[in-house]
Design a protein around this motif. Structure first.
Motif, PDB file in Angstrom:
ATOM      1  N   MET A 107       0.841  -1.166   0.000  1.00  0.00           N
ATOM      2  CA  MET A 107       0.000   0.000   0.000  1.00  0.00           C
ATOM      3  C   MET A 107       0.891   1.236   0.000  1.00  0.00           C
ATOM      4  SD  MET A 107      -3.170   0.552   2.499  1.00  0.00           S
ATOM      5  CE  MET A 107      -4.568   1.294   1.772  1.00  0.00           C
ATOM      6  N   SER A 108       0.469   2.260  -0.715  1.00  0.00           N
ATOM      7  CA  SER A 108       1.306   3.453  -0.820  1.00  0.00           C
ATOM      8  C   SER A 108       0.446   4.709  -0.868  1.00  0.00           C
ATOM      9  CB  SER A 108       2.190   3.379  -2.053  1.00  0.00           C
ATOM     10  OG  SER A 108       1.406   3.384  -3.215  1.00  0.00           O
ATOM     11  N   ARG A 109       1.118   5.834  -0.707  1.00  0.00           N
ATOM     12  CA  ARG A 109       0.489   7.146  -0.819  1.00  0.00           C
ATOM     13  C   ARG A 109       1.001   7.802  -2.092  1.00  0.00           C
ATOM     14  NH1 ARG A 109       1.752   7.716   5.298  1.00  0.00           N
ATOM     15  NH2 ARG A 109       3.794   7.152   4.591  1.00  0.00           N
ATOM     16  N   THR A 110       0.155   8.612  -2.698  1.00  0.00           N
ATOM     17  CA  THR A 110       0.564   9.366  -3.870  1.00  0.00           C
ATOM     18  C   THR A 110       1.018  10.744  -3.414  1.00  0.00           C
ATOM     19  OG1 THR A 110      -1.021   8.187  -5.226  1.00  0.00           O
ATOM     20  CG2 THR A 110      -0.168  10.253  -6.107  1.00  0.00           C
ATOM     21  N   VAL A 111       2.242  11.093  -3.751  1.00  0.00           N
ATOM     22  CA  VAL A 111       2.829  12.365  -3.342  1.00  0.00           C
ATOM     23  C   VAL A 111       3.177  13.161  -4.594  1.00  0.00           C
ATOM     24  CG1 VAL A 111       4.737  13.448  -2.103  1.00  0.00           C
ATOM     25  CG2 VAL A 111       3.752  11.332  -1.243  1.00  0.00           C
ATOM     26  N   GLU A 112       2.679  14.393  -4.654  1.00  0.00           N
ATOM     27  CA  GLU A 112       3.026  15.303  -5.749  1.00  0.00           C
ATOM     28  C   GLU A 112       4.179  16.193  -5.284  1.00  0.00           C
ATOM     29  OE1 GLU A 112      -0.363  17.621  -6.763  1.00  0.00           O
ATOM     30  OE2 GLU A 112      -1.265  16.015  -7.939  1.00  0.00           O
ATOM     31  N   VAL A 113       5.296  16.121  -5.976  1.00  0.00           N
ATOM     32  CA  VAL A 113       6.454  16.952  -5.670  1.00  0.00           C
ATOM     33  C   VAL A 113       6.633  17.912  -6.834  1.00  0.00           C
ATOM     34  CG1 VAL A 113       8.927  16.979  -5.196  1.00  0.00           C
ATOM     35  CG2 VAL A 113       7.528  15.078  -4.377  1.00  0.00           C
ATOM     36  N   THR A 114       6.563  19.203  -6.548  1.00  0.00           N
ATOM     37  CA  THR A 114       6.847  20.205  -7.571  1.00  0.00           C
ATOM     38  C   THR A 114       8.272  20.683  -7.351  1.00  0.00           C
ATOM     39  OG1 THR A 114       4.537  20.890  -7.612  1.00  0.00           O
ATOM     40  CG2 THR A 114       6.137  22.386  -8.608  1.00  0.00           C
ATOM     41  N   VAL A 115       9.136  20.356  -8.292  1.00  0.00           N
ATOM     42  CA  VAL A 115      10.529  20.775  -8.212  1.00  0.00           C
ATOM     43  C   VAL A 115      10.584  22.194  -8.757  1.00  0.00           C
ATOM     44  CG1 VAL A 115      12.892  20.257  -8.881  1.00  0.00           C
ATOM     45  CG2 VAL A 115      11.262  18.392  -8.548  1.00  0.00           C
ATOM     46  N   LEU A 116      10.821  23.156  -7.867  1.00  0.00           N
ATOM     47  CA  LEU A 116      10.771  24.561  -8.255  1.00  0.00           C
ATOM     48  C   LEU A 116      12.094  25.048  -8.839  1.00  0.00           C
ATOM     49  CD1 LEU A 116       8.829  25.790  -5.112  1.00  0.00           C
ATOM     50  CD2 LEU A 116       7.928  25.426  -7.412  1.00  0.00           C
ATOM     51  N   SER A 117      13.152  25.035  -8.027  1.00  0.00           N
ATOM     52  CA  SER A 117      14.432  25.576  -8.485  1.00  0.00           C
ATOM     53  C   SER A 117      15.553  25.081  -7.590  1.00  0.00           C
ATOM     54  CB  SER A 117      14.388  27.111  -8.455  1.00  0.00           C
ATOM     55  OG  SER A 117      14.194  27.560  -7.116  1.00  0.00           O
ATOM     56  N   ALA A 118      16.767  25.443  -7.953  1.00  0.00           N
ATOM     57  CA  ALA A 118      17.951  25.163  -7.132  1.00  0.00           C
ATOM     58  C   ALA A 118      18.819  26.411  -7.130  1.00  0.00           C
ATOM     59  CB  ALA A 118      18.720  23.966  -7.674  1.00  0.00           C
ATOM     60  N   GLU A 119      19.679  26.475  -6.134  1.00  0.00           N
ATOM     61  CA  GLU A 119      20.530  27.657  -5.976  1.00  0.00           C
ATOM     62  C   GLU A 119      21.974  27.246  -5.731  1.00  0.00           C
ATOM     63  OE1 GLU A 119      18.955  29.814  -2.642  1.00  0.00           O
ATOM     64  OE2 GLU A 119      16.893  29.538  -3.332  1.00  0.00           O
ATOM     65  N   ASN A 120      22.904  28.011  -6.311  1.00  0.00           N
ATOM     66  CA  ASN A 120      24.330  27.889  -6.032  1.00  0.00           C
ATOM     67  C   ASN A 120      24.883  26.485  -6.292  1.00  0.00           C
ATOM     68  OD1 ASN A 120      26.768  29.031  -5.318  1.00  0.00           O
ATOM     69  ND2 ASN A 120      26.533  28.571  -3.148  1.00  0.00           N
ATOM     70  N   LEU A 121      24.539  25.914  -7.435  1.00  0.00           N
ATOM     71  CA  LEU A 121      25.055  24.588  -7.798  1.00  0.00           C
ATOM     72  C   LEU A 121      26.452  24.726  -8.388  1.00  0.00           C
ATOM     73  CD1 LEU A 121      21.921  22.998  -9.474  1.00  0.00           C
ATOM     74  CD2 LEU A 121      22.672  22.809  -7.103  1.00  0.00           C
ATOM     75  N   GLN A 122      27.307  23.766  -8.037  1.00  0.00           N
ATOM     76  CA  GLN A 122      28.684  23.783  -8.527  1.00  0.00           C
ATOM     77  C   GLN A 122      29.125  22.381  -8.894  1.00  0.00           C
ATOM     78  OE1 GLN A 122      31.120  25.459  -5.445  1.00  0.00           O
ATOM     79  NE2 GLN A 122      30.012  27.399  -5.433  1.00  0.00           N
ATOM     80  N   MET A 123      30.097  22.305  -9.791  1.00  0.00           N
ATOM     81  CA  MET A 123      30.739  21.042 -10.139  1.00  0.00           C
ATOM     82  C   MET A 123      32.236  21.286 -10.023  1.00  0.00           C
ATOM     83  SD  MET A 123      30.441  17.900 -11.212  1.00  0.00           S
ATOM     84  CE  MET A 123      29.164  17.438 -12.317  1.00  0.00           C
ATOM     85  N   ASN A 124      32.896  20.548  -9.137  1.00  0.00           N
ATOM     86  CA  ASN A 124      34.329  20.725  -8.856  1.00  0.00           C
ATOM     87  C   ASN A 124      34.642  22.167  -8.452  1.00  0.00           C
ATOM     88  OD1 ASN A 124      34.804  18.016  -9.502  1.00  0.00           O
ATOM     89  ND2 ASN A 124      34.995  18.533 -11.677  1.00  0.00           N
TER      90      ASN A 124
END
Length: 179
Positions: free
Chosen positions: A1-18
């Motif tokens: 049994m499970s629940r349905t969850v709506e996730v709205t991915v809005l934005s991200a901040e200050n992402l970096q790679m290396n």
């Protein structure tokens, strides 16, 4: 049994790679810790750079025994045309208890921000999301009957009254009544 969850991915901040700002091609995966499926994936943001914006709703089935929802920001590698070739930018593990249970009613919209952690357990930006647990639809026996909600509580009096109380009085432990 499970629940349905709506996730709205809005934005991200200050992402970096290396320790360098991103140039783009980021997307987000959302899944539960208690399932083996791949979860839901957003579209690729190619213009946001270190501050991407998706504003995309994804639906995830979360089992009742799940403890976390994992939100992972990834960067699509330039050599791959599909989303399978990607690098992980950061991961946030969101406790299910932050939006399920307690005194919060189902269908309540929660706006949440979480720190992202990279593979070396270093801070790598923030993810902004909103979460809503979809209430299960009530079914009725006949199409003409009105849906009803179950009432949970303690009868007010033993004299045939239909009222209920949903709390327990502070002096309840010392109270006895002969009926």
């Amino acid at each position: 049994m499970s629940r349905t969850v709506e996730v709205t991915v809005l934005s991200a901040e200050n992402l970096q790679m290396n320790k360098k700002p991103l140039r783009g091609n980021t997307f987000v995966t959302v899944h539960s810790d208690a399932t083996t499926d791949a979860g839901a994936v957003t579209k690729v943001d190619s213009e946001g750079g270190s501050y991407p914006s998706w504003n995309e709703k994804v639906v995830v089935n979360v089992p009742l025994h799940a403890r976390f929802i994992t939100v992972e920001v990834k960067s699509k590698t330039s050599s791959s045309s599909s989303l399978t070739g990607s690098n992980s930018i950061g991961v946030a593990r969101i406790p299910v208890s932050d939006f399920i249970g307690g005194y919060v009613p189902e269908n309540q919209l929660h706006f949440l921000s979480y720190r992202l952690w990279d593979g070396n357990v270093r801070r790598n930006g923030v993810i902004n999301i909103s979460v809503r647990v979809k209430a299960p639809e009530r079914s009725s026996c006949s199409s003409n009957s009105m849906p009803f909600a179950a009432v949970t509580g303690v009868p007010v009096a033993g004299n045939g009254s239909t009222g209920v109380v949903t709390g327990i009085p502070a002096l309840w432990l010392n109270y006895q009544r002969n009926i």
